[in-house]
Design a protein around this motif. Structure first.
Motif, PDB file in Angstrom:
ATOM      1  N   PHE A 122       1.257 -18.928  48.004  1.00 54.12           N
ATOM      2  CA  PHE A 122      -0.140 -18.802  48.435  1.00 54.12           C
ATOM      3  C   PHE A 122      -0.601 -17.350  48.347  1.00 54.12           C
ATOM      4  CE2 PHE A 122      -2.929 -17.706  52.066  1.00 54.12           C
ATOM      5  CZ  PHE A 122      -4.057 -18.432  51.723  1.00 54.12           C
ATOM      6  N   LEU A 123       0.172 -16.432  48.921  1.00 49.35           N
ATOM      7  CA  LEU A 123      -0.215 -15.024  48.934  1.00 49.35           C
ATOM      8  C   LEU A 123      -0.195 -14.406  47.543  1.00 49.35           C
ATOM      9  CD1 LEU A 123       1.561 -13.761  52.188  1.00 49.35           C
ATOM     10  CD2 LEU A 123      -0.891 -14.144  51.826  1.00 49.35           C
ATOM     11  N   ALA A 124       0.639 -14.962  46.645  1.00 52.68           N
ATOM     12  CA  ALA A 124       0.722 -14.439  45.279  1.00 52.68           C
ATOM     13  C   ALA A 124      -0.597 -14.614  44.521  1.00 52.68           C
ATOM     14  CB  ALA A 124       1.854 -15.125  44.522  1.00 52.68           C
ATOM     15  N   ARG A 125      -1.472 -15.472  45.017  1.00 51.54           N
ATOM     16  CA  ARG A 125      -2.753 -15.705  44.358  1.00 51.54           C
ATOM     17  C   ARG A 125      -3.799 -14.651  44.720  1.00 51.54           C
ATOM     18  NH1 ARG A 125      -4.224 -22.023  45.017  1.00 51.54           N
ATOM     19  NH2 ARG A 125      -5.684 -21.459  43.358  1.00 51.54           N
ATOM     20  N   PHE A 126      -3.459 -13.794  45.712  1.00 54.66           N
ATOM     21  CA  PHE A 126      -4.429 -12.834  46.227  1.00 54.66           C
ATOM     22  C   PHE A 126      -4.090 -11.400  45.859  1.00 54.66           C
ATOM     23  CE2 PHE A 126      -4.924 -16.489  48.933  1.00 54.66           C
ATOM     24  CZ  PHE A 126      -6.261 -16.509  49.293  1.00 54.66           C
ATOM     25  N   GLY A 127      -5.138 -10.589  45.708  1.00 59.55           N
ATOM     26  CA  GLY A 127      -5.018  -9.141  45.631  1.00 59.55           C
ATOM     27  C   GLY A 127      -5.916  -8.561  46.709  1.00 59.55           C
ATOM     28  N   MET A 128      -5.624  -7.330  47.157  1.00 58.48           N
ATOM     29  CA  MET A 128      -6.386  -6.756  48.270  1.00 58.48           C
ATOM     30  C   MET A 128      -6.586  -5.263  48.083  1.00 58.48           C
ATOM     31  SD  MET A 128      -7.521  -7.617  51.463  1.00 58.48           S
ATOM     32  CE  MET A 128      -8.221  -6.641  52.800  1.00 58.48           C
ATOM     33  N   LEU A 129      -7.840  -4.834  48.201  1.00 56.15           N
ATOM     34  CA  LEU A 129      -8.154  -3.409  48.260  1.00 56.15           C
ATOM     35  C   LEU A 129      -8.502  -3.098  49.706  1.00 56.15           C
ATOM     36  CD1 LEU A 129      -8.727  -0.636  47.024  1.00 56.15           C
ATOM     37  CD2 LEU A 129     -11.054  -1.415  46.543  1.00 56.15           C
ATOM     38  N   ALA A 134      -6.183  -0.368  41.412  1.00 56.44           N
ATOM     39  CA  ALA A 134      -5.162  -0.680  40.406  1.00 56.44           C
ATOM     40  C   ALA A 134      -4.070  -1.552  41.020  1.00 56.44           C
ATOM     41  CB  ALA A 134      -4.567   0.602  39.842  1.00 56.44           C
ATOM     42  N   ARG A 135      -3.666  -1.244  42.238  1.00 52.82           N
ATOM     43  CA  ARG A 135      -2.647  -2.054  42.912  1.00 52.82           C
ATOM     44  C   ARG A 135      -3.151  -3.473  43.179  1.00 52.82           C
ATOM     45  NH1 ARG A 135      -0.461   0.034  48.602  1.00 52.82           N
ATOM     46  NH2 ARG A 135      -2.646  -0.365  49.133  1.00 52.82           N
ATOM     47  N   PRO A 165      -4.207 -11.245  40.106  1.00 48.80           N
ATOM     48  CA  PRO A 165      -4.498 -12.292  41.098  1.00 48.80           C
ATOM     49  C   PRO A 165      -5.727 -13.122  40.730  1.00 48.80           C
ATOM     50  CG  PRO A 165      -5.305 -10.189  41.876  1.00 48.80           C
ATOM     51  CD  PRO A 165      -4.539  -9.907  40.612  1.00 48.80           C
ATOM     52  N   GLU A 166      -5.779 -14.333  41.272  1.00 50.79           N
ATOM     53  CA  GLU A 166      -6.942 -15.201  41.075  1.00 50.79           C
ATOM     54  C   GLU A 166      -8.082 -14.821  42.014  1.00 50.79           C
ATOM     55  OE1 GLU A 166      -6.001 -19.487  41.151  1.00 50.79           O
ATOM     56  OE2 GLU A 166      -3.925 -18.826  41.348  1.00 50.79           O
ATOM     57  N   ILE A 167      -7.709 -14.289  43.183  1.00 51.49           N
ATOM     58  CA  ILE A 167      -8.677 -13.982  44.233  1.00 51.49           C
ATOM     59  C   ILE A 167      -8.434 -12.547  44.685  1.00 51.49           C
ATOM     60  CG2 ILE A 167      -9.572 -14.660  46.495  1.00 51.49           C
ATOM     61  CD1 ILE A 167      -7.704 -17.295  45.842  1.00 51.49           C
ATOM     62  N   GLU A 181     -14.086  -9.354  34.074  1.00 49.28           N
ATOM     63  CA  GLU A 181     -13.065  -9.445  33.032  1.00 49.28           C
ATOM     64  C   GLU A 181     -11.977 -10.451  33.387  1.00 49.28           C
ATOM     65  OE1 GLU A 181     -11.396  -5.626  32.354  1.00 49.28           O
ATOM     66  OE2 GLU A 181     -13.254  -4.755  31.609  1.00 49.28           O
ATOM     67  N   MET A 182     -11.532 -10.395  34.649  1.00 50.09           N
ATOM     68  CA  MET A 182     -10.418 -11.239  35.084  1.00 50.09           C
ATOM     69  C   MET A 182     -10.854 -12.668  35.382  1.00 50.09           C
ATOM     70  SD  MET A 182      -8.402  -8.572  37.615  1.00 50.09           S
ATOM     71  CE  MET A 182      -7.150  -9.791  38.055  1.00 50.09           C
ATOM     72  N   GLY A 183     -12.153 -12.871  35.562  1.00 53.10           N
ATOM     73  CA  GLY A 183     -12.625 -14.192  35.966  1.00 53.10           C
ATOM     74  C   GLY A 183     -12.178 -14.530  37.370  1.00 53.10           C
ATOM     75  N   ALA A 184     -11.973 -13.489  38.176  1.00 54.66           N
ATOM     76  CA  ALA A 184     -11.436 -13.682  39.525  1.00 54.66           C
ATOM     77  C   ALA A 184     -12.531 -14.103  40.501  1.00 54.66           C
ATOM     78  CB  ALA A 184     -10.781 -12.390  40.020  1.00 54.66           C
ATOM     79  N   THR A 185     -12.100 -14.724  41.576  1.00 46.52           N
ATOM     80  CA  THR A 185     -12.975 -14.996  42.705  1.00 46.52           C
ATOM     81  C   THR A 185     -12.845 -13.805  43.641  1.00 46.52           C
ATOM     82  OG1 THR A 185     -12.580 -17.369  42.493  1.00 46.52           O
ATOM     83  CG2 THR A 185     -13.467 -16.587  44.599  1.00 46.52           C
ATOM     84  N   ALA A 186     -13.972 -13.246  44.066  1.00 45.20           N
ATOM     85  CA  ALA A 186     -13.922 -12.031  44.882  1.00 45.20           C
ATOM     86  C   ALA A 186     -14.663 -12.215  46.196  1.00 45.20           C
ATOM     87  CB  ALA A 186     -14.520 -10.859  44.122  1.00 45.20           C
ATOM     88  N   MET A 187     -14.102 -11.621  47.260  1.00 51.00           N
ATOM     89  CA  MET A 187     -14.786 -11.528  48.551  1.00 51.00           C
ATOM     90  C   MET A 187     -14.759 -10.069  48.966  1.00 51.00           C
ATOM     91  SD  MET A 187     -13.724 -14.831  50.867  1.00 51.00           S
ATOM     92  CE  MET A 187     -14.904 -14.375  52.160  1.00 51.00           C
ATOM     93  N   THR A 188     -15.921  -9.535  49.266  1.00 53.38           N
ATOM     94  CA  THR A 188     -16.051  -8.128  49.650  1.00 53.38           C
ATOM     95  C   THR A 188     -16.720  -8.030  51.008  1.00 53.38           C
ATOM     96  OG1 THR A 188     -16.314  -7.485  47.319  1.00 53.38           O
ATOM     97  CG2 THR A 188     -17.010  -5.880  48.986  1.00 53.38           C
ATOM     98  N   ILE A 189     -16.169  -7.170  51.859  1.00 54.65           N
ATOM     99  CA  ILE A 189     -16.789  -6.839  53.136  1.00 54.65           C
ATOM    100  C   ILE A 189     -17.427  -5.470  52.979  1.00 54.65           C
ATOM    101  CG2 ILE A 189     -16.339  -6.156  55.520  1.00 54.65           C
ATOM    102  CD1 ILE A 189     -14.006  -8.074  55.535  1.00 54.65           C
TER     103      ILE A 189
END
Length: 248
Positions: free
Chosen positions: A73-80, A148-149, A155-157, A185-193
């Motif tokens: 589950f967590l592997a699908r996410f990236g976080m800044l 970059a990290r 990630p998908e999200i 570019e990535m076609g990712a789903t993004a959520m920004t606060i």
């Protein structure tokens, strides 16, 4: 892709989320706005499972986020992260490749370094930066390393927590453009606060405003300025007078 229904969360007598309903479409960029202390960060933590909601449901692709393999589950996410959250004792490339050298995504060290350098190049940082340490970089460069990290494992999200906090207007604009380009570019789903309206306008496909523990308004970015909702209008224009009381 992500759906929240009736999500509540309290910390003692502090009722932070009071029934949040929100749908985040696949491959779209959703930006969450709202004043400090309105529960934006708690919302992200609930989705990631770092905080357990008191009630309500959160699903990813129709499946409850509490079910199934946690690592997968967590592997699908990236976080800044808001403050960059770089590891001071690790070099820049090791920070970027941190996830790639651990767990189910583990890659050989040489391969992980190559990927890290490529991701650094994608955010506008030269290969020479790879062997420096976070303390040797400016705030804007550290934020790019964090980006970059966030994308290193494809990630998908991707979640962005206050991506331009602490940056000057020019660097904030650079980060906003990078986020928009990379998500597209990535076609990712993004959520920004964020509470930075320039970021909202640069990053968002859709916007949701949280106030009083609930989503007050949500819709396409193109409809934000025209909405008659007084809470949204006060917030996006930074007006002192209105239904939102300033904490003094």
């Amino acid at each position: 892709m992500i759906e929240l229904a009736g999500v509540t969360k309290s910390f003692g007598s502090n009722h932070v989320l009071r029934g949040v309903d929100l749908v985040v479409p696949k491959s779209e960029s959703m930006v969450i706005i709202g004043g400090s202390g309105t529960g934006k960060s708690v919302l992200l933590k609930c989705i990631l499972g770092l905080v357990t909601p008191d009630s309500g449901t959160i699903t990813l692709d129709g499946r409850d986020v509490r079910e199934g393999d946690r690592d997968a589950f967590l592997a699908r996410f990236g976080m800044l992260f808001q403050g960059g959250a770089l590891f001071d004792s690790l070099s820049i490339w090791q920070n970027v490749a941190f996830r790639l050298m651990r767990g189910p995504l583990k890659r050989p060290k040489s391969e992980a370094r190559e990927i890290a350098i490529e991701k650094l190049r994608r955010v506008g940082l030269a290969p020479e930066v790879a062997d420096l340490f976070p303390a040797e970089l400016s705030g804007g460069m550290q934020k790019r390393v964090g980006l970059a990290r966030a994308i290193a494992a494809e990630p998908e999200i991707i979640f962005f927590d206050e991506p331009t906090t602490g940056l000057d207007p020019i660097m904030a604009g650079v980060i906003n453009e990078l986020i928009r380009e990379i998500v597209t570019e990535m076609g990712a789903t993004a959520m920004t606060i964020t509470h930075d309206m320039s970021s909202v306008r640069a990053i968002a496909d859709r916007v949701a405003m949280i106030h009083g523990g609930k989503v007050r308004w949500t819709g396409p970015i193109a409809e934000m300025d025209a909405t008659p909702d007084p809470y949204v209008q006060q917030f996006i224009h930074g007006r002192a007078e209105g239904p939102i009381e300033a904490v003094r």
